[in-house]
Design a protein around this motif. Structure first.
Motif, PDB file in Angstrom:
ATOM      1  N   ILE A   1      26.824 -31.081  14.590  1.00 49.75           N
ATOM      2  CA  ILE A   1      26.877 -30.139  13.471  1.00 49.75           C
ATOM      3  C   ILE A   1      27.007 -30.870  12.143  1.00 49.75           C
ATOM      4  CG2 ILE A   1      28.275 -28.337  12.375  1.00 49.75           C
ATOM      5  CD1 ILE A   1      28.966 -27.362  15.223  1.00 49.75           C
ATOM      6  N   VAL A   2      27.952 -31.797  12.069  1.00 47.15           N
ATOM      7  CA  VAL A   2      28.220 -32.488  10.799  1.00 47.15           C
ATOM      8  C   VAL A   2      27.163 -33.554  10.505  1.00 47.15           C
ATOM      9  CG1 VAL A   2      29.871 -33.910   9.527  1.00 47.15           C
ATOM     10  CG2 VAL A   2      30.692 -32.051  10.994  1.00 47.15           C
ATOM     11  N   GLY A   3      26.950 -34.464  11.460  1.00 47.33           N
ATOM     12  CA  GLY A   3      26.020 -35.565  11.220  1.00 47.33           C
ATOM     13  C   GLY A   3      24.573 -35.184  11.419  1.00 47.33           C
TER      14      GLY A   3
ATOM     15  N   VAL B   1      18.906 -40.533   8.462  1.00 50.74           N
ATOM     16  CA  VAL B   1      18.368 -39.437   9.275  1.00 50.74           C
ATOM     17  C   VAL B   1      18.191 -39.862  10.733  1.00 50.74           C
ATOM     18  CG1 VAL B   1      16.426 -37.875   9.602  1.00 50.74           C
ATOM     19  CG2 VAL B   1      17.294 -38.309   7.293  1.00 50.74           C
ATOM     20  N   PRO B   2      17.433 -40.934  11.025  1.00 48.49           N
ATOM     21  CA  PRO B   2      17.337 -41.343  12.432  1.00 48.49           C
ATOM     22  C   PRO B   2      18.671 -41.798  13.011  1.00 48.49           C
ATOM     23  CG  PRO B   2      16.361 -43.006  10.994  1.00 48.49           C
ATOM     24  CD  PRO B   2      16.607 -41.790  10.155  1.00 48.49           C
ATOM     25  N   LEU B   3      19.574 -42.285  12.158  1.00 49.12           N
ATOM     26  CA  LEU B   3      20.891 -42.679  12.641  1.00 49.12           C
ATOM     27  C   LEU B   3      21.626 -41.476  13.217  1.00 49.12           C
ATOM     28  CD1 LEU B   3      23.197 -44.748  12.905  1.00 49.12           C
ATOM     29  CD2 LEU B   3      23.894 -44.130  10.584  1.00 49.12           C
ATOM     30  N   PHE B   4      21.635 -40.371  12.467  1.00 48.78           N
ATOM     31  CA  PHE B   4      22.332 -39.172  12.935  1.00 48.78           C
ATOM     32  C   PHE B   4      21.534 -38.423  13.992  1.00 48.78           C
ATOM     33  CE2 PHE B   4      24.578 -39.458   8.715  1.00 48.78           C
ATOM     34  CZ  PHE B   4      25.830 -39.637   9.244  1.00 48.78           C
TER      35      PHE B   4
ATOM     36  N   VAL C   1      17.596 -45.509  17.835  1.00 46.67           N
ATOM     37  CA  VAL C   1      19.010 -45.177  17.670  1.00 46.67           C
ATOM     38  C   VAL C   1      19.540 -44.488  18.918  1.00 46.67           C
ATOM     39  CG1 VAL C   1      20.675 -43.861  16.309  1.00 46.67           C
ATOM     40  CG2 VAL C   1      18.775 -45.015  15.166  1.00 46.67           C
ATOM     41  N   ALA C   2      18.743 -43.579  19.491  1.00 45.74           N
ATOM     42  CA  ALA C   2      19.176 -42.880  20.708  1.00 45.74           C
ATOM     43  C   ALA C   2      19.403 -43.871  21.850  1.00 45.74           C
ATOM     44  CB  ALA C   2      18.126 -41.847  21.110  1.00 45.74           C
ATOM     45  N   THR C   3      18.513 -44.858  21.965  1.00 48.54           N
ATOM     46  CA  THR C   3      18.658 -45.869  23.009  1.00 48.54           C
ATOM     47  C   THR C   3      19.909 -46.706  22.801  1.00 48.54           C
ATOM     48  OG1 THR C   3      16.255 -45.999  23.297  1.00 48.54           O
ATOM     49  CG2 THR C   3      17.562 -47.841  24.135  1.00 48.54           C
ATOM     50  N   LEU C   4      20.113 -47.171  21.557  1.00 54.85           N
ATOM     51  CA  LEU C   4      21.287 -47.989  21.256  1.00 54.85           C
ATOM     52  C   LEU C   4      22.580 -47.199  21.423  1.00 54.85           C
ATOM     53  CD1 LEU C   4      19.999 -49.947  18.119  1.00 54.85           C
ATOM     54  CD2 LEU C   4      20.146 -50.738  20.482  1.00 54.85           C
ATOM     55  N   MET C   5      22.551 -45.907  21.066  1.00 56.24           N
ATOM     56  CA  MET C   5      23.725 -45.053  21.238  1.00 56.24           C
ATOM     57  C   MET C   5      24.054 -44.901  22.722  1.00 56.24           C
ATOM     58  SD  MET C   5      26.040 -43.140  19.640  1.00 56.24           S
ATOM     59  CE  MET C   5      25.396 -42.642  18.041  1.00 56.24           C
ATOM     60  N   SER C   6      23.012 -44.748  23.532  1.00 57.37           N
ATOM     61  CA  SER C   6      23.228 -44.627  24.979  1.00 57.37           C
ATOM     62  C   SER C   6      23.846 -45.897  25.542  1.00 57.37           C
ATOM     63  CB  SER C   6      21.891 -44.336  25.677  1.00 57.37           C
ATOM     64  OG  SER C   6      21.370 -43.093  25.268  1.00 57.37           O
ATOM     65  N   VAL C   7      23.442 -47.046  24.995  1.00 53.29           N
ATOM     66  CA  VAL C   7      24.007 -48.323  25.435  1.00 53.29           C
ATOM     67  C   VAL C   7      25.471 -48.424  25.036  1.00 53.29           C
ATOM     68  CG1 VAL C   7      23.920 -50.819  25.122  1.00 53.29           C
ATOM     69  CG2 VAL C   7      21.804 -49.524  25.404  1.00 53.29           C
TER      70      VAL C   7
ATOM     71  N   GLY D   1      22.069 -34.762   8.250  1.00 53.67           N
ATOM     72  CA  GLY D   1      20.718 -35.161   8.630  1.00 53.67           C
ATOM     73  C   GLY D   1      19.642 -34.291   8.007  1.00 53.67           C
ATOM     74  N   TYR D   2      19.789 -32.963   8.116  1.00 58.08           N
ATOM     75  CA  TYR D   2      18.764 -32.074   7.586  1.00 58.08           C
ATOM     76  C   TYR D   2      18.756 -32.057   6.057  1.00 58.08           C
ATOM     77  CZ  TYR D   2      16.755 -29.925  11.744  1.00 58.08           C
ATOM     78  OH  TYR D   2      16.055 -29.705  12.899  1.00 58.08           O
ATOM     79  N   LEU D   3      19.925 -32.161   5.447  1.00 56.13           N
ATOM     80  CA  LEU D   3      19.969 -32.194   3.982  1.00 56.13           C
ATOM     81  C   LEU D   3      19.201 -33.397   3.450  1.00 56.13           C
ATOM     82  CD1 LEU D   3      23.648 -31.131   3.168  1.00 56.13           C
ATOM     83  CD2 LEU D   3      21.563 -29.938   2.474  1.00 56.13           C
TER      84      LEU D   3
END
Length: 314
Positions: A231-233, A19-22, A264-270, A238-240
């Motif tokens: 939409i997918v992730g 969930v936090p990953l997506f 995760v948001a921080t690492l994704m931004s990096v 995520g919501y499911l």
């Protein structure tokens, strides 16, 4: 308790990590998407398409359980209005009036308020270990967001946007507290389809005041790729998983995983957008991970694995 009952919650603890990953990835990609289209339009496209796809899957698999849905339709519409429309409309509108830092600090308090609400309103037993884990992870989230700067934390000031973020926080807490009783006994796929479609209808109504649909036709290929990811992730998967986690583990335990979203948001931004991470933020991430582990593990089991009884108590 049978083996199957004991295994299901344990598997859910691991699935909840997705969930936090997506959602963290969706947060990072959404920051670019809303530079091209208005926030409510983006949210309507995201949840509208996801809801339609989910409804199509349910129809093809002939999994509509109309009797169960009819018996819970008010509850399903409520969590759709609160968890989809209310939370997202308030969250994205708030970004017009305040900083993402202020908003992230406020939303980071959601697990703490969900745990407190469970104790006060649902009369659940107070778990000191979970409480300590919530407090520890909250401190870590704050450290990540303000980059370990006390002066940055003290300089924050509340404004109209912060009040909107607080309202979004209330929506998130209500969603966590009521989701378990509403979703229990209702098949996951049709329940989520109803929730997403009802929420997207309300979001679409909000766009009548915001406008900006003509800009959607001019979205770049990058934004459409990011929208598909959301939409997918961020939405379908995520919501499911999150709703199933609320049903199996309870809202207070499921909400603990939301503290991992800023990491995760921080690492994704990096990784994707070339941002950098300071050592203060890295230390804060370690504290968050320690807090989440402390709150979701059971010391009575080898390796700190959660027990079935602990999950049943949530």
């Amino acid at each position: 308790m049978g083996k199957e009952d004991g295994t299901k919650p344990k598997v859910m603890y691991w699935l909840m990590l997705l969930v936090p990953l997506f959602w963290g990835g969706a947060f990072a990609t959404a920051k670019h998407v809303i530079t091209e289209i208005p926030p409510l339009v983006a949210a309507t496209i995201r949840f509208g398409i996801a809801g339609l796809l989910l409804a199509l899957v349910v129809t093809v698999r002939k999994e509509w359980r109309w009797s169960e849905i009819a018996s819970r339709w008010k509850g399903l519409l409520f969590i759709g209005a609160v968890g989809i429309f209310g939370y997202n409309a308030l969250f994205f509108t708030a970004l017009k009036y305040t900083s993402a830092t202020n908003g992230a600090l406020i939303i980071a308090a959601m697990p703490a308020f969900t745990l407190l609400g469970s104790v006060l309103l649902r009369k659940e037993a107070w778990n000191p270990r979970a409480g300590l884990g919530v407090a520890l992870s909250l401190v870590g989230v704050i450290a990540v967001i303000v980059n370990g700067s006390v002066s940055a934390l003290l300089s924050l000031r509340l404004n109209y946007g912060d009040l909107l973020f607080m309202a979004a926080l209330v929506c998130g807490v209500l969603y966590g507290l009521t989701g378990k009783s509403i979703l229990q006994g209702v098949p996951a796929l049709p329940a989520n389809a109803v929730m997403m479609l009802s929420g997207s209808v309300l979001l679409a109504a909000g766009t009548l005041f915001e406008g900006g649909w003509e800009r959607a036709a001019a979205m770049s290929a990058q934004s459409w790729a990011e929208m598909i990811y959301m939409i997918v992730g961020g939405t379908l998967i995520g919501y499911l998983i999150f709703n199933k986690g609320v049903e199996v583990l309870g809202g207070n335990m499921a909400s603990m995983y939301l503290n991992l979203t800023p990491i995760v948001a921080t690492l994704m931004s990096v990784a994707v957008y070339g941002s950098t991470v300071t050592w203060e933020q890295a230390a804060g991430m370690a504290v968050v991970l320690a807090g989440v582990y402390l709150a979701t593990s059971d010391p009575r089991r080898p390796g700190g694995k959660p027990s079935a009884r602990q999950a049943d108590m949530q």
